[in-house]
Write an enzyme that holds these catalytic residues in place. Structure first.
Site, mmCIF file in Angstrom:
data_model
loop_
_atom_site.group_PDB
_atom_site.id
_atom_site.type_symbol
_atom_site.label_atom_id
_atom_site.label_comp_id
_atom_site.label_asym_id
_atom_site.label_seq_id
_atom_site.Cartn_x
_atom_site.Cartn_y
_atom_site.Cartn_z
ATOM 1 N N GLY A 175 20.958 16.033 5.539
ATOM 2 C CA GLY A 175 20.791 15.024 6.379
ATOM 3 C C GLY A 175 22.071 14.599 6.918
ATOM 4 N N SER A 176 21.853 13.821 8.671
ATOM 5 C CA SER A 176 24.447 13.473 8.247
ATOM 6 C C SER A 176 24.614 12.837 7.583
ATOM 7 C CB SER A 176 23.407 12.769 10.041
ATOM 8 O OG SER A 176 23.329 11.535 9.902
ATOM 9 N N THR A 177 26.175 12.854 7.293
ATOM 10 C CA THR A 177 26.889 12.221 6.765
ATOM 11 C C THR A 177 26.612 10.247 7.146
ATOM 12 O OG1 THR A 177 27.979 13.861 6.980
ATOM 13 C CG2 THR A 177 29.059 11.940 6.370
ATOM 14 N N ALA A 178 26.144 9.825 8.679
ATOM 15 C CA ALA A 178 25.858 8.589 8.657
ATOM 16 C C ALA A 178 25.343 8.321 7.327
ATOM 17 C CB ALA A 178 26.300 8.438 10.218
ATOM 18 N N GLU A 233 30.844 17.588 14.104
ATOM 19 C CA GLU A 233 30.162 18.484 13.724
ATOM 20 C C GLU A 233 29.131 18.375 15.004
ATOM 21 O OE1 GLU A 233 26.759 17.944 11.234
ATOM 22 O OE2 GLU A 233 26.756 19.297 10.198
ATOM 23 N N LYS A 267 9.507 12.947 2.583
ATOM 24 C CA LYS A 267 9.429 12.294 3.932
ATOM 25 C C LYS A 267 10.210 13.474 5.102
ATOM 26 C CE LYS A 267 11.412 10.473 6.837
ATOM 27 N NZ LYS A 267 11.198 11.050 8.590
ATOM 28 N N GLU A 270 23.398 15.913 0.376
ATOM 29 C CA GLU A 270 23.730 17.154 1.488
ATOM 30 C C GLU A 270 24.035 16.803 2.874
ATOM 31 O OE1 GLU A 270 23.867 19.866 3.143
ATOM 32 O OE2 GLU A 270 22.137 21.711 2.849
ATOM 33 N N CYS A 306 23.791 22.981 7.990
ATOM 34 C CA CYS A 306 25.078 22.088 8.251
ATOM 35 C C CYS A 306 26.097 23.413 7.221
ATOM 36 C CB CYS A 306 24.565 21.400 6.876
ATOM 37 S SG CYS A 306 23.921 22.732 5.502
ATOM 38 N N GLY A 315 23.262 9.608 4.918
ATOM 39 C CA GLY A 315 23.752 9.606 3.657
ATOM 40 C C GLY A 315 24.216 8.653 3.674
#
Ligand code: NDP
Length: 500
Positions: free
Chosen positions: A251-254, A404, A198, A273, A307, A256
């Site tokens: 992608g983003s931590t949120a 970030e 995706k 990651e 990143c 993730g």
């Protein structure tokens, strides 16, 4: 910027952009069941460059069922490893034959420099493909001595096999759309898994192109599928699908964390990651010119949408003014223009949303008292451009030192001694990468183990290699990509115990 500086777009690229794109499921292009479509924008102009299918949960189900049927059929998994390797090497050759078209497409859709698309997004990815293809014939287990005492007189021989984990869901971000798709697809296929990718709704084009090339190279139908669509719809459905055995997310931590929660529900394996707020630590003996070149590459590659990018520059006080002054002049001298102009050093950000987000961070930085050494403005011109920016006068508690930004923004802070900079560098929820700049071997070797990061470079920042594990400490992720770690991530261990 006149159009005269732009490289000519290949007719094949123009034709691809104009196509009626669908989803790639079971070896062919099919429309989204809903018929929904989405516009794709060119960051250099802000104009629509293509339309793609906006897939939903039903489309995701079709793709996962196809990948699952292909996995169970043995059409891929059951091939001799050498046959899988040969097909993947052919896949790399086909990608190489289409290198310029892929590079142009990526630049048109993502915004990045054509130089970067050619060298990294496509060139380095082809090397990565060949590296991972080679793993197909090198997967191994162990033989183990065991001491099982029953029945009396029975001996046992035990060994382990690594077997493909099953259907892999690859969720790919927009910063390196082709390269990160390849980072997920190749090790998965080398291990005998099947895949559903995706891509980000911002940058879906090269994944679709890649899927066509996989089919051309002989990857069987159902082994490599692509569902375009929104993260909150297609992405969410993919991470919740019970037939997905492994999720690989970048992608983003949120997001993730949401993905990990969905994975736990099905006990699917997952690798994340995520983001980084990566320190670049410059000791007083470092060479200022080398540091400036390193900060330009580490901080501004791909407009800082990396990143692993250097985003916090810590310089020992004795050299702080010299480094800030030299780097400020270098940053102010970077030329800004469209990615199709090979002479432009800073290009558009990926989207209007990302441009606004970086613009907001610049306002916050000013409001909190940052001193603008270079740049600092969102550019008032068509496309999503932001000036490359160096900020000084920072404190460790400021928003731009903690969050970030994911844009062309580097912040500089002084430090006095090594203990202080270790505290500052590690004072972050993230732990993806870091770099240490010094010619003092002892100082470097003492610092490396003290920094909480998955990768630490000495006298460079940002290069990665297919053979070197890559991933994050702390909230920068879970798991490692590349090298043997990637193979371990896409396989299960089966223990076999034979009585005799
Ligand atoms: P996201 O984390 O939202 O997007 C990354 C990927 O996840 C995209 O393919 C996205 O699809 C998909 N996605 C979004 N929501 C879901 C969901 N609920 N379930 C499954 N998949 C989902 O990143 P953003 O694009 O919003 O960027 C925001 C910030 O994230 C950046 O500013 C940067 O800080 C960080 N980031 C880090 C990256 C890295 O390399 N580690 C890469 C990109 C961003 P879609 O885009 O279609 O919504």
């Amino acid at each position: 910027m006149s159009d005269a500086n732009l490289i000519p777009v290949l007719p094949a690229v123009t034709a691809f952009l104009g196509r009626e794109h669908g989803l790639f499921i079971d070896g062919r292009t099919v429309p989204a069941q809903s018929g929904d479509r989405q516009a794709v924008y060119g960051p250099a102009t802000g104009e629509v460059i293509a339309h793609v299918a906006d897939g939903d949960a039903g489309d995701v189900d079709r793709a996962v069922q196809s990948a699952h049927a292909a996995f169970r059929s043995g059409a891929w998994t059951g091939l001799r490893p050498a046959e899988r390797e040969r097909i993947l090497l052919r896949f790399a050759d086909v990608v190489e034959a289409h290198a310029e078209a892929l590079a142009q497409l990526e630049t048109l859709n993502q915004g990045k420099s054509i130089n970067l698309s050619r060298m990294i997004e496509v060139g380095a990815s082809i090397e990565y493909m060949r590296y991972m293809a080679g793993w197909a014939t090198k997967i191994e287990g162990q033989t183990l001595d065991v001491s099982i005492p029953v029945p009396p007189g029975t001996r046992y021989t035990a060994y382990t096999r690594r077997e493909p984990v099953g259907v892999v869901a690859g969720i790919v971000p927009w910063n390196f759309p082709l390269m990160i798709a390849i980072w997920k697809v190749l090790p998965a296929l080398a291990c005998g898994c099947t895949v559903v990718i995706k891509p980000s709704q911002e940058t879906p084009l090269t994944a679709l192109y890649l899927a066509g090339l996989a089919a051309e190279a002989g990857v069987p139908p159902g082994v490599f599928n692509v569902v375009t669509g929104r993260g909150s719809r297609a992405g969410d459905a993919l991470t919740r699908h019970p037939r997905v055995s492994k999720i690989s997310f970048t992608g983003s931590t949120a997001v993730g964390k949401q993905v990990a929660t969905a994975a736990i529900d099905n006990l699917a394996r997952f690798a994340l990651e995520l983001g980084g707020k990566n320190p670049m630590v410059v000791l007083a003996d470092a060479d200022v010119d080398q540091v400036v070149q390193g900060a330009l590459l580490g901080g501004f590659l791909n407009q800082g949408q990396v990143c692993a990018a250097a985003s916090r520059l810590y310089v020992q006080r004795r050299r702080y003014d010299a480094v800030v002054e030299a780097l400020g002049a270098a940053v102010a001298g970077l030329s800004v223009g469209p990615g199709l102009d090979p002479g432009a050093q800073i290009n558009a950000l990926v989207s209007a949303k990302q441009q606004q987000s970086v613009g907001r961070y610049l306002e916050i930085g000013r409001a909190e008292g940052a001193r603008v050494v270079a740049g600092g403005r969102v550019l008032d011109r068509p496309g999503y451009f932001v000036e490359p920016t160096l900020l000084a006068g920072m404190r460790q508690d400021m928003t731009l030192v903690r969050e970030e930004v994911f844009g062309p923004v580097l912040v500089a802070l002084p430090f006095d001694d090594v203990d202080e900079v270790v505290r500052m560098a590690n004072d972050s929820p993230y732990g993806l990468t870091a770099s240490v700049w010094t010619n003092d071997l002892k100082a470097a070797m003492n610092l490396v183990p003290r920094i909480e990061a998955g990768t630490v470079w000495v006298n460079s920042h940002v290069p990665v290699d297919p053979n070197l594990p890559f991933g994050g400490y702390k909230q920068s992720g879970i798991g490692r990509e590349f090298g043997r770690s990637a193979i371990e991530a896409y396989t299960e261990i089966k223990s076999v115990c034979i009585a005799h």
